[in-house]
Scaffold this motif. Structure first.
Motif, PDB file in Angstrom:
ATOM      1  N   GLY A  35     -26.683 -14.487   3.485  1.00 51.23           N
ATOM      2  CA  GLY A  35     -26.874 -13.415   2.499  1.00 51.23           C
ATOM      3  C   GLY A  35     -25.543 -12.932   1.958  1.00 51.23           C
ATOM      4  N   TYR A  36     -25.416 -11.612   1.818  1.00 52.26           N
ATOM      5  CA  TYR A  36     -24.178 -11.039   1.288  1.00 52.26           C
ATOM      6  C   TYR A  36     -23.054 -11.151   2.306  1.00 52.26           C
ATOM      7  CZ  TYR A  36     -26.799  -9.008  -2.540  1.00 52.26           C
ATOM      8  OH  TYR A  36     -27.575  -8.842  -3.641  1.00 52.26           O
ATOM      9  N   TYR A  37     -21.860 -11.427   1.798  1.00 57.78           N
ATOM     10  CA  TYR A  37     -20.692 -11.522   2.681  1.00 57.78           C
ATOM     11  C   TYR A  37     -19.421 -11.157   1.923  1.00 57.78           C
ATOM     12  CZ  TYR A  37     -19.661 -16.035   0.468  1.00 57.78           C
ATOM     13  OH  TYR A  37     -19.369 -17.017  -0.439  1.00 57.78           O
ATOM     14  N   SER A  38     -18.410 -10.796   2.653  1.00 60.50           N
ATOM     15  CA  SER A  38     -17.084 -10.519   2.118  1.00 60.50           C
ATOM     16  C   SER A  38     -16.286 -11.821   2.164  1.00 60.50           C
ATOM     17  CB  SER A  38     -16.403  -9.468   2.996  1.00 60.50           C
ATOM     18  OG  SER A  38     -15.005  -9.565   2.899  1.00 60.50           O
ATOM     19  N   ILE A  39     -15.580 -12.143   1.086  1.00 62.10           N
ATOM     20  CA  ILE A  39     -14.797 -13.387   1.096  1.00 62.10           C
ATOM     21  C   ILE A  39     -13.679 -13.350   2.134  1.00 62.10           C
ATOM     22  CG2 ILE A  39     -15.329 -13.958  -1.309  1.00 62.10           C
ATOM     23  CD1 ILE A  39     -12.368 -13.093  -1.938  1.00 62.10           C
ATOM     24  N   ASP A  40     -13.349 -12.154   2.619  1.00 59.29           N
ATOM     25  CA  ASP A  40     -12.308 -12.006   3.636  1.00 59.29           C
ATOM     26  C   ASP A  40     -12.870 -11.854   5.040  1.00 59.29           C
ATOM     27  OD1 ASP A  40      -9.943 -11.960   1.839  1.00 59.29           O
ATOM     28  OD2 ASP A  40     -10.987 -10.208   1.041  1.00 59.29           O
ATOM     29  N   GLY A  41     -14.189 -11.965   5.168  1.00 59.56           N
ATOM     30  CA  GLY A  41     -14.814 -11.936   6.487  1.00 59.56           C
ATOM     31  C   GLY A  41     -15.106 -10.556   7.052  1.00 59.56           C
ATOM     32  N   TYR A  42     -14.926  -9.499   6.274  1.00 59.01           N
ATOM     33  CA  TYR A  42     -15.237  -8.159   6.776  1.00 59.01           C
ATOM     34  C   TYR A  42     -16.749  -7.994   6.893  1.00 59.01           C
ATOM     35  CZ  TYR A  42     -10.450  -7.205   5.265  1.00 59.01           C
ATOM     36  OH  TYR A  42      -9.094  -7.254   5.084  1.00 59.01           O
ATOM     37  N   PRO A  43     -17.225  -7.373   7.959  1.00 55.89           N
ATOM     38  CA  PRO A  43     -18.661  -7.131   8.084  1.00 55.89           C
ATOM     39  C   PRO A  43     -19.094  -6.052   7.084  1.00 55.89           C
ATOM     40  CG  PRO A  43     -17.500  -6.136   9.933  1.00 55.89           C
ATOM     41  CD  PRO A  43     -16.476  -6.886   9.126  1.00 55.89           C
ATOM     42  N   LEU A  44     -20.186  -6.311   6.362  1.00 58.28           N
ATOM     43  CA  LEU A  44     -20.628  -5.387   5.322  1.00 58.28           C
ATOM     44  C   LEU A  44     -21.768  -4.495   5.781  1.00 58.28           C
ATOM     45  CD1 LEU A  44     -20.517  -7.845   2.300  1.00 58.28           C
ATOM     46  CD2 LEU A  44     -18.785  -6.160   2.975  1.00 58.28           C
ATOM     47  N   LEU A  45     -22.840  -5.091   6.282  1.00 59.24           N
ATOM     48  CA  LEU A  45     -24.015  -4.308   6.656  1.00 59.24           C
ATOM     49  C   LEU A  45     -23.677  -3.324   7.772  1.00 59.24           C
ATOM     50  CD1 LEU A  45     -26.898  -6.922   6.569  1.00 59.24           C
ATOM     51  CD2 LEU A  45     -26.481  -5.049   4.977  1.00 59.24           C
ATOM     52  N   GLY A  46     -24.033  -2.078   7.550  1.00 61.12           N
ATOM     53  CA  GLY A  46     -23.768  -1.038   8.543  1.00 61.12           C
ATOM     54  C   GLY A  46     -22.439  -0.347   8.382  1.00 61.12           C
ATOM     55  N   ASN A  47     -21.585  -0.868   7.515  1.00 61.01           N
ATOM     56  CA  ASN A  47     -20.291  -0.215   7.250  1.00 61.01           C
ATOM     57  C   ASN A  47     -20.313   0.419   5.867  1.00 61.01           C
ATOM     58  OD1 ASN A  47     -18.798  -0.842   9.620  1.00 61.01           O
ATOM     59  ND2 ASN A  47     -18.683  -2.946   8.925  1.00 61.01           N
ATOM     60  N   PRO A  48     -19.571   1.508   5.670  1.00 55.44           N
ATOM     61  CA  PRO A  48     -19.471   2.098   4.341  1.00 55.44           C
ATOM     62  C   PRO A  48     -18.781   1.115   3.383  1.00 55.44           C
ATOM     63  CG  PRO A  48     -18.731   3.648   6.004  1.00 55.44           C
ATOM     64  CD  PRO A  48     -18.883   2.322   6.681  1.00 55.44           C
ATOM     65  N   ILE A  49     -19.300   1.012   2.172  1.00 56.80           N
ATOM     66  CA  ILE A  49     -18.648   0.213   1.125  1.00 56.80           C
ATOM     67  C   ILE A  49     -18.673   1.025  -0.169  1.00 56.80           C
ATOM     68  CG2 ILE A  49     -19.142  -2.047   2.127  1.00 56.80           C
ATOM     69  CD1 ILE A  49     -21.404  -2.376   0.167  1.00 56.80           C
TER      70      ILE A  49
END
Length: 65
Positions: free
Chosen positions: A46-60
């Motif tokens: 699914g959705y991902y950061s190109i730098d490998g940061y975890p997205l779901l559950g973190n503020p963006i």
């Protein structure tokens, strides 16, 4: 800070903002805002950061100039 989640139509959302592939975003990770780009791929889960940061559950948030 609110955490990101997948909304009812499967899009990544945080603080009433819906995000789309290719957008520059910042994710709050390790006590600081990290700039990255958002992408989506079924093979990546699914959705991902190109730098490998975890997205779901973190503020963006969107990157502002």
């Amino acid at each position: 800070m609110k955490s990101s989640f997948l909304n009812d139509i499967g899009r990544l959302e945080c603080d009433s903002v819906e995000f789309h592939c290719g957008e520059l975003i910042e994710v709050f990770f390790h006590d600081r805002w990290q700039k990255t780009r958002l992408e989506h791929s079924s093979s990546q889960g699914g959705y991902y950061s190109i730098d490998g940061y975890p997205l779901l559950g973190n503020p963006i948030r969107p990157v502002t100039s």
